[in-house]
Design a protein around this motif. Structure first.
Motif, short mmCIF file in Angstrom:
data_model
loop_
_atom_site.label_atom_id
_atom_site.label_comp_id
_atom_site.label_asym_id
_atom_site.label_seq_id
_atom_site.Cartn_x
_atom_site.Cartn_y
_atom_site.Cartn_z
N GLY A 193 0.85 -1.37 0.07
CA GLY A 193 0.11 0.07 0.00
C GLY A 193 0.82 1.23 0.12
N ILE A 194 0.37 2.33 -0.40
CA ILE A 194 0.83 3.55 -0.35
C ILE A 194 0.04 4.60 0.30
CG2 ILE A 194 1.66 5.59 -1.95
CD1 ILE A 194 2.29 3.60 -4.06
N THR A 195 0.43 5.36 1.25
CA THR A 195 -0.34 6.11 2.21
C THR A 195 0.44 7.53 2.34
OG1 THR A 195 -1.77 6.35 4.05
CG2 THR A 195 0.36 4.95 4.19
N THR A 196 -0.53 8.57 2.54
CA THR A 196 0.01 9.92 3.26
C THR A 196 -0.44 10.30 4.41
OG1 THR A 196 -1.61 11.04 2.19
CG2 THR A 196 0.40 10.59 0.82
N LEU A 197 -0.95 8.99 5.19
CA LEU A 197 -1.49 9.32 6.38
C LEU A 197 -0.77 9.11 7.74
CD1 LEU A 197 -5.25 8.10 5.69
CD2 LEU A 197 -4.18 10.60 5.38
N GLN A 198 0.54 8.58 7.24
CA GLN A 198 1.40 8.34 8.26
C GLN A 198 1.02 7.17 9.23
OE1 GLN A 198 2.06 11.92 10.47
NE2 GLN A 198 3.03 13.03 8.80
N ARG A 199 0.63 6.05 8.64
CA ARG A 199 0.09 4.70 9.29
C ARG A 199 0.94 3.33 8.51
NH1 ARG A 199 -6.28 4.11 9.23
NH2 ARG A 199 -6.62 4.15 6.60
N LYS A 211 -3.65 13.85 -1.50
CA LYS A 211 -3.14 13.53 -2.84
C LYS A 211 -4.23 12.84 -3.67
CE LYS A 211 0.99 15.34 -1.60
NZ LYS A 211 1.57 16.29 -2.26
N GLY A 212 -4.01 13.12 -5.00
CA GLY A 212 -5.06 12.51 -5.88
C GLY A 212 -4.22 11.47 -6.80
N LEU A 213 -5.10 10.53 -7.40
CA LEU A 213 -4.46 9.58 -8.20
C LEU A 213 -4.68 9.95 -9.74
CD1 LEU A 213 -3.73 6.48 -9.02
CD2 LEU A 213 -5.89 6.01 -8.89
N VAL A 214 -3.58 9.95 -10.51
CA VAL A 214 -3.73 10.38 -11.96
C VAL A 214 -3.58 9.04 -12.71
CG1 VAL A 214 -2.77 11.77 -13.79
CG2 VAL A 214 -2.72 12.46 -11.50
N ILE A 215 -4.48 8.78 -13.68
CA ILE A 215 -4.61 7.42 -14.45
C ILE A 215 -4.51 8.14 -15.86
CG2 ILE A 215 -6.08 6.50 -12.78
CD1 ILE A 215 -8.37 6.62 -14.68
N SER A 216 -4.18 7.31 -16.79
CA SER A 216 -4.22 7.68 -18.25
C SER A 216 -5.25 8.61 -18.74
CB SER A 216 -4.05 6.26 -19.00
OG SER A 216 -3.27 5.41 -18.71
N ILE A 252 -6.08 -4.36 6.50
CA ILE A 252 -7.46 -4.17 6.74
C ILE A 252 -8.26 -4.09 5.41
CG2 ILE A 252 -7.65 -1.83 6.82
CD1 ILE A 252 -9.71 -2.04 9.15
N ARG A 253 -7.55 -3.68 4.40
CA ARG A 253 -8.21 -3.71 3.12
C ARG A 253 -8.04 -5.08 2.28
NH1 ARG A 253 -10.60 0.33 4.94
NH2 ARG A 253 -9.45 2.57 4.97
N ASN A 254 -8.81 -6.12 2.95
CA ASN A 254 -8.69 -7.27 2.50
C ASN A 254 -8.86 -7.45 0.98
OD1 ASN A 254 -8.19 -8.17 4.95
ND2 ASN A 254 -10.26 -9.14 5.32
N SER A 255 -8.01 -8.35 0.26
CA SER A 255 -8.15 -9.01 -1.07
C SER A 255 -7.76 -7.96 -2.15
CB SER A 255 -9.60 -9.56 -1.38
OG SER A 255 -9.88 -10.60 -0.49
N ALA A 256 -7.02 -6.76 -1.70
CA ALA A 256 -6.75 -5.89 -2.94
C ALA A 256 -5.44 -6.24 -3.24
CB ALA A 256 -6.72 -4.54 -2.16
N HIS A 257 -5.02 -5.88 -4.34
CA HIS A 257 -3.57 -6.00 -4.81
C HIS A 257 -2.74 -4.90 -4.70
CE1 HIS A 257 -4.10 -9.54 -7.44
NE2 HIS A 257 -5.37 -8.95 -7.77
N LEU A 258 -3.21 -3.59 -4.52
CA LEU A 258 -2.75 -2.35 -4.16
C LEU A 258 -3.63 -1.64 -3.62
CD1 LEU A 258 -0.30 -0.09 -4.56
CD2 LEU A 258 -1.20 0.26 -6.77
N VAL A 259 -3.13 -0.81 -2.40
CA VAL A 259 -4.10 -0.04 -1.63
C VAL A 259 -3.18 1.45 -1.69
CG1 VAL A 259 -5.01 0.47 0.68
CG2 VAL A 259 -4.73 -1.87 -0.02
N LEU A 260 -4.19 2.42 -2.06
CA LEU A 260 -3.95 3.75 -2.15
C LEU A 260 -4.76 4.28 -1.15
CD1 LEU A 260 -3.40 4.43 -6.11
CD2 LEU A 260 -1.68 3.65 -4.52
N GLU A 261 -4.05 5.59 -0.36
CA GLU A 261 -4.79 6.15 0.42
C GLU A 261 -3.97 7.50 0.73
OE1 GLU A 261 -6.94 4.34 4.45
OE2 GLU A 261 -4.87 5.14 4.86
#
Length: 485
Positions: A408-414, A436-441, A423-432
């Motif tokens: 996972g990648i987080t800016t919430l310092q945890r 900040k925002g997520l920029v996609i194609s 806690i985020r079960n069954s994910a390949h990647l967790v962004l939190e």
């Protein structure tokens, strides 16, 4: 004076179809308790007969009431001479309207062929019955005895369409003194085109053309080979009315007319009541999941049916996966389940597994048909419409089930805490993040076609339409609501 009762006309289509094992149930003229058929004498000019089911045709005579009732009404009209023809009459006194088949001409069982039976089988003259039709030769007093005279019209009306019935005719022929005479029938009209063909008879005197039924004996008699009895196939689909011209001819061996020709007329036919029902294993499936449709085809009788086909072409809301048929085979291209033969009381099941698409028509309809006339077509189709939950994503998994997320990648310092990102079960990647925002194609609408092999669920931002787009069911659509685009 020798007198005979009317010709027995019995309709049957059995010889057109292959026999089914030991029995081929059909509908015939007979009697059982509560059938409502006439028990008294005439004379009358009209009568109605209800068909009875022969459950063990052609070898047996086990009769039963049949529903929905199939009936035939016999009516005389256009009488050329006074009292030219009557039902339930001897020419001088009343007689049974609905007598046994051996009451006219003394025919044997093998003279006749019932529906669903081999030639010369299926009719028992001491059990089967027919309408008594008497042609009054005495009405021709004063006319040449070597002539051929039309006497009346006989119209047979069915309360619903029948196909390919058989006329079983008993005892055309009689004599008075030295005069021989014989009744006969010529085709007049019907609601659909028909033609006649001979199935069986007592002798060569029983002569059939495509439009006439005659006793061709030079000197007709009341019994024996110079009398005429037999079965005549009426080739035609969906017959509701059939009108025959009743006539009589003399052989000229006397100077005056007298007496009457009594003939029995009965009917037998094949009919079935097919039904199809459809159920689905999940009434509220989610898009992308599989459902199983179960189709049950049944023949509710009376007769064995052939060439049974159920059509179930999956609508656009489903994609075919597999099918399992209890009988026959399912064609995924045409959507036709070809069952083949389905006997009286038999049923068969087809299971179709399909994927629920993200959009389309979700009402799945099946219809059934076969070779025989239908007693009731209201149950010949069935539909199922599941309440499809068309969603493109699931709520996040916080349950104990599933595999804990490891990256996972987080800016919430945890990062690295005991609860994140597992806690985020069954994910390949967790962004939190909350900053900040997520920029996609980001692709203009005109360039979406440059993605040469898009896959289901692929996402881009369309800079022309200014929306997040998801590729689903072959198209790019704006993702603007928490459902499928």
């Amino acid at each position: 004076m020798d007198k005979k009762l009317p010709i027995l006309l019995l309709f049957s289509i059995g010889s057109l179809f292959p026999l089914f094992g030991q029995t081929a149930p059909n509908l015939e003229f007979a009697t059982v308790s509560g059938d409502g058929n006439p028990t008294g004498n005439g004379p009358v000019t009209t009568t109605t007969i209800n068909f009875i089911k022969n459950t063990n045709n052609p070898s047996g005579t086990s009769f039963a009431l049949y529903q929905p009732a199939l009936s035939a009404t016999f009516s005389l009209s256009n009488q050329t001479y006074s009292n030219a023809a009557r039902i339930g009459w001897t020419g001088s006194a009343g007689a049974l309207i609905y007598p046994l088949m051996n009451s006219a001409g003394a025919p044997s069982n093998n003279t006749f062929t019932s529906s669903g039976a081999a030639t010369g089988t299926g009719i028992n003259v001491t059990n089967n019955r027919g309408v008594n039709l008497t042609i009054n030769a005495a009405a021709l007093s004063g006319r040449p005895t070597n002539g051929n005279y039309p006497m009346a019209d006989l119209t047979i009306t069915f309360n619903r369409p029948v196909s390919n019935p058989i006329l079983h005719i008993g005892g055309m022929g009689g004599f008075q003194g030295n005069l021989g005479f014989a009744g006969g029938f010529d085709y007049v009209s019907s609601n659909v085109p028909v033609s006649f063909s001979r199935l069986s008879g007592n002798s060569a005197s029983f002569t059939i053309t495509s439009s006439a039924i005659k006793n061709s004996a030079v000197n007709p008699t009341a019994n024996g080979t110079n009398s005429a009895s037999g079965s005549v196939l009426v080739n035609g689909q969906g017959i509701t009315t059939l009108t025959l011209r009743v006539g009589i001819r003399g052989d000229g061996n006397a100077s005056s007319w007298g007496g009457a020709d009594g003939i029995t007329i009965g009917l037998s036919t094949l009919e079935s009541n097919l039904s199809v029902s459809k159920t689905v294993d999940n009434q509220a499936p989610k898009s992308g999941s599989n459902v199983v449709f179960t189709l049950t085809a049944k023949n509710n009788g009376a007769s064995n049916n052939t060439n049974i086909k159920v059509t179930d072409q999956l609508p656009s809301g489903y994609s075919f996966i597999s099918a399992t048929a209890g009988t026959g085979s399912y064609n995924t291209t045409s959507g036709i389940w070809d069952i083949g033969n389905l006997n009286d009381g038999a049923s068969s099941v087809l299971n179709i597994t399909a994927k629920v698409n993200y959009s389309g028509n979700f009402t799945n309809t099946a219809s059934i048909g076969g070779d025989l006339s239908e007693a009731d077509s209201s149950d010949n189709s069935s539909s199922s419409t599941p309440n499809v939950q068309t969603v493109c994503y699931e709520d996040r998994n916080t349950a104990s089930a599933g595999i804990g997320s490891k990256f996972g990648i987080t800016t919430l310092q945890r990062a690295g805490s005991n609860t994140w990102p597992t806690i985020r079960n069954s994910a390949h990647l967790v962004l939190e993040s909350d900053t900040k925002g997520l920029v996609i194609s980001r692709i203009p609408k005109a360039s979406l076609g440059n993605i040469t092999n898009p896959v289901e669920g692929m996402m881009v931002y369309d800079t022309t339409d200014k929306c997040l787009k998801v590729y689903a069911d072959g198209v790019w659509s704006c993702f603007s609501t928490p459902t499928c685009p």
